[in-house]
Design a protein around this motif. Structure first.
Motif, PDB file in Angstrom:
ATOM      1  N   UNK A 119     114.283  81.799  91.445  1.00 61.80           N
ATOM      2  CA  UNK A 119     113.516  82.385  92.232  1.00 61.80           C
ATOM      3  C   UNK A 119     112.012  82.664  91.630  1.00 61.80           C
ATOM      4  N   UNK A 120     111.891  82.946  90.220  1.00 70.78           N
ATOM      5  CA  UNK A 120     110.672  82.790  89.397  1.00 70.78           C
ATOM      6  C   UNK A 120     109.946  81.705  89.522  1.00 70.78           C
ATOM      7  N   UNK A 121     110.810  80.518  89.427  1.00 68.64           N
ATOM      8  CA  UNK A 121     110.139  79.165  89.478  1.00 68.64           C
ATOM      9  C   UNK A 121     109.514  78.867  90.607  1.00 68.64           C
ATOM     10  N   UNK A 122     110.211  79.050  91.710  1.00 70.34           N
ATOM     11  CA  UNK A 122     109.709  79.006  93.180  1.00 70.34           C
ATOM     12  C   UNK A 122     108.499  79.732  93.400  1.00 70.34           C
ATOM     13  N   UNK A 123     108.429  81.088  92.732  1.00 68.79           N
ATOM     14  CA  UNK A 123     107.276  81.704  92.952  1.00 68.79           C
ATOM     15  C   UNK A 123     106.159  80.991  92.396  1.00 68.79           C
ATOM     16  N   UNK A 124     106.143  80.598  90.921  1.00 71.52           N
ATOM     17  CA  UNK A 124     105.060  80.116  90.315  1.00 71.52           C
ATOM     18  C   UNK A 124     104.476  78.883  90.772  1.00 71.52           C
ATOM     19  N   UNK A 125     105.337  78.225  91.429  1.00 71.23           N
ATOM     20  CA  UNK A 125     105.255  76.853  92.025  1.00 71.23           C
ATOM     21  C   UNK A 125     104.231  77.043  93.374  1.00 71.23           C
ATOM     22  N   UNK A 126     104.679  78.150  94.090  1.00 65.57           N
ATOM     23  CA  UNK A 126     104.055  78.306  95.535  1.00 65.57           C
ATOM     24  C   UNK A 126     102.732  79.078  95.086  1.00 65.57           C
ATOM     25  N   UNK A 127     102.474  79.763  94.084  1.00 67.02           N
ATOM     26  CA  UNK A 127     101.450  80.662  93.813  1.00 67.02           C
ATOM     27  C   UNK A 127     100.429  79.852  93.033  1.00 67.02           C
ATOM     28  N   UNK A 128     100.831  78.969  92.064  1.00 71.61           N
ATOM     29  CA  UNK A 128     100.138  77.701  91.488  1.00 71.61           C
ATOM     30  C   UNK A 128      99.845  78.490  89.968  1.00 71.61           C
ATOM     31  N   UNK A 129     100.564  79.275  89.214  1.00 73.61           N
ATOM     32  CA  UNK A 129     100.197  79.826  88.083  1.00 73.61           C
ATOM     33  C   UNK A 129     100.812  78.349  86.956  1.00 73.61           C
ATOM     34  N   UNK A 130     101.245  77.505  87.189  1.00 76.32           N
ATOM     35  CA  UNK A 130     101.598  76.196  86.280  1.00 76.32           C
ATOM     36  C   UNK A 130     100.561  75.699  85.737  1.00 76.32           C
ATOM     37  N   UNK A 131      99.492  75.460  86.499  1.00 72.78           N
ATOM     38  CA  UNK A 131      98.486  74.726  85.779  1.00 72.78           C
ATOM     39  C   UNK A 131      97.140  75.674  85.291  1.00 72.78           C
ATOM     40  N   UNK A 132      97.672  76.946  84.902  1.00 70.94           N
ATOM     41  CA  UNK A 132      96.394  77.638  84.335  1.00 70.94           C
ATOM     42  C   UNK A 132      95.548  77.053  83.311  1.00 70.94           C
ATOM     43  N   UNK A 133      96.009  76.139  82.334  1.00 68.44           N
ATOM     44  CA  UNK A 133      95.260  75.774  81.417  1.00 68.44           C
ATOM     45  C   UNK A 133      94.100  74.755  82.041  1.00 68.44           C
ATOM     46  N   UNK A 134      94.761  73.758  83.194  1.00 65.00           N
ATOM     47  CA  UNK A 134      93.733  73.364  83.806  1.00 65.00           C
ATOM     48  C   UNK A 134      92.353  73.854  84.482  1.00 65.00           C
ATOM     49  N   UNK A 135      92.971  74.749  85.108  1.00 66.15           N
ATOM     50  CA  UNK A 135      91.951  75.462  85.769  1.00 66.15           C
ATOM     51  C   UNK A 135      90.906  76.087  84.648  1.00 66.15           C
ATOM     52  N   UNK A 136      91.428  76.710  83.852  1.00 64.69           N
ATOM     53  CA  UNK A 136      90.653  77.341  82.684  1.00 64.69           C
ATOM     54  C   UNK A 136      89.760  76.150  82.115  1.00 64.69           C
ATOM     55  N   UNK A 137      89.729  74.919  81.990  1.00 64.54           N
ATOM     56  CA  UNK A 137      89.093  73.849  81.464  1.00 64.54           C
ATOM     57  C   UNK A 137      88.134  73.677  82.297  1.00 64.54           C
ATOM     58  N   UNK A 138      88.379  73.637  83.719  1.00 66.30           N
ATOM     59  CA  UNK A 138      87.293  73.521  84.668  1.00 66.30           C
ATOM     60  C   UNK A 138      86.305  74.580  84.691  1.00 66.30           C
ATOM     61  N   UNK A 139      86.962  75.811  84.615  1.00 64.31           N
ATOM     62  CA  UNK A 139      85.813  76.876  84.533  1.00 64.31           C
ATOM     63  C   UNK A 139      85.062  76.504  83.362  1.00 64.31           C
ATOM     64  N   UNK A 140      85.408  76.372  82.118  1.00 63.73           N
ATOM     65  CA  UNK A 140      84.637  76.263  81.079  1.00 63.73           C
ATOM     66  C   UNK A 140      83.721  75.235  81.232  1.00 63.73           C
ATOM     67  N   UNK A 141      84.083  74.294  81.674  1.00 66.78           N
ATOM     68  CA  UNK A 141      83.191  72.929  81.943  1.00 66.78           C
ATOM     69  C   UNK A 141      82.182  73.476  82.909  1.00 66.78           C
ATOM     70  N   UNK A 142      82.309  73.864  83.985  1.00 61.59           N
ATOM     71  CA  UNK A 142      81.495  74.418  84.662  1.00 61.59           C
ATOM     72  C   UNK A 142      80.365  75.656  84.350  1.00 61.59           C
ATOM     73  N   UNK A 143      81.018  76.392  83.604  1.00 57.89           N
ATOM     74  CA  UNK A 143      80.170  77.339  82.956  1.00 57.89           C
ATOM     75  C   UNK A 143      79.247  76.492  81.933  1.00 57.89           C
ATOM     76  N   UNK A 144      79.856  75.647  81.103  1.00 57.66           N
ATOM     77  CA  UNK A 144      78.863  74.908  80.184  1.00 57.66           C
ATOM     78  C   UNK A 144      77.806  74.327  80.875  1.00 57.66           C
ATOM     79  N   UNK A 145      78.080  73.567  82.198  1.00 64.59           N
ATOM     80  CA  UNK A 145      77.017  73.243  82.886  1.00 64.59           C
ATOM     81  C   UNK A 145      75.832  73.803  83.236  1.00 64.59           C
ATOM     82  N   UNK A 146      76.443  75.255  83.647  1.00 66.88           N
ATOM     83  CA  UNK A 146      75.459  76.241  84.032  1.00 66.88           C
ATOM     84  C   UNK A 146      74.483  76.716  82.977  1.00 66.88           C
ATOM     85  N   UNK A 147      75.256  76.816  81.685  1.00 67.87           N
ATOM     86  CA  UNK A 147      74.514  77.201  80.574  1.00 67.87           C
ATOM     87  C   UNK A 147      73.382  76.345  80.095  1.00 67.87           C
TER      88      UNK A 147
END
Length: 81
Positions: free
Chosen positions: A21-49
């Motif tokens: 049930x926990x795996x189904x929830x994380x797949x549905x919410x999208x918590x699996x690829x948190x590191x990818x999203x963090x990398x995207x946010x850091x790249x965007x912040x770097x460009x803005x800076x």
């Protein structure tokens, strides 16, 4: 005085979740690829800076030129009197 309403356990189940049930929830919410999203946010912040630094340098340069112009105008008036 018996109650005909269903109990809490009947309404909500036992309250425990399995790993499946926990795996189904994380797949549905999208918590699996948190590191990818963090990398995207850091790249965007770097460009803005970088853009902000460039803009600040342009403002600094423009201000310097403006102050020098005013100073020269003042010197011209002062020496011509």
């Amino acid at each position: 005085m018996g109650s005909k309403a269903p109990s809490w356990a009947d309404q909500w189940g036992s309250g425990s979740f399995s790993k499946e049930d926990d795996a189904k929830f994380t797949a549905k919410v999208g918590h699996n690829n948190g590191s990818n999203k963090m990398a995207e946010v850091k790249a965007a912040a770097s460009t803005g800076l970088d853009k902000a630094k460039t803009a600040a340098q342009k403002v600094k340069s423009g201000t310097s030129v403006g102050i020098k112009w005013v100073k020269n105008q003042y010197q011209k008036k002062k020496t011509s009197k």
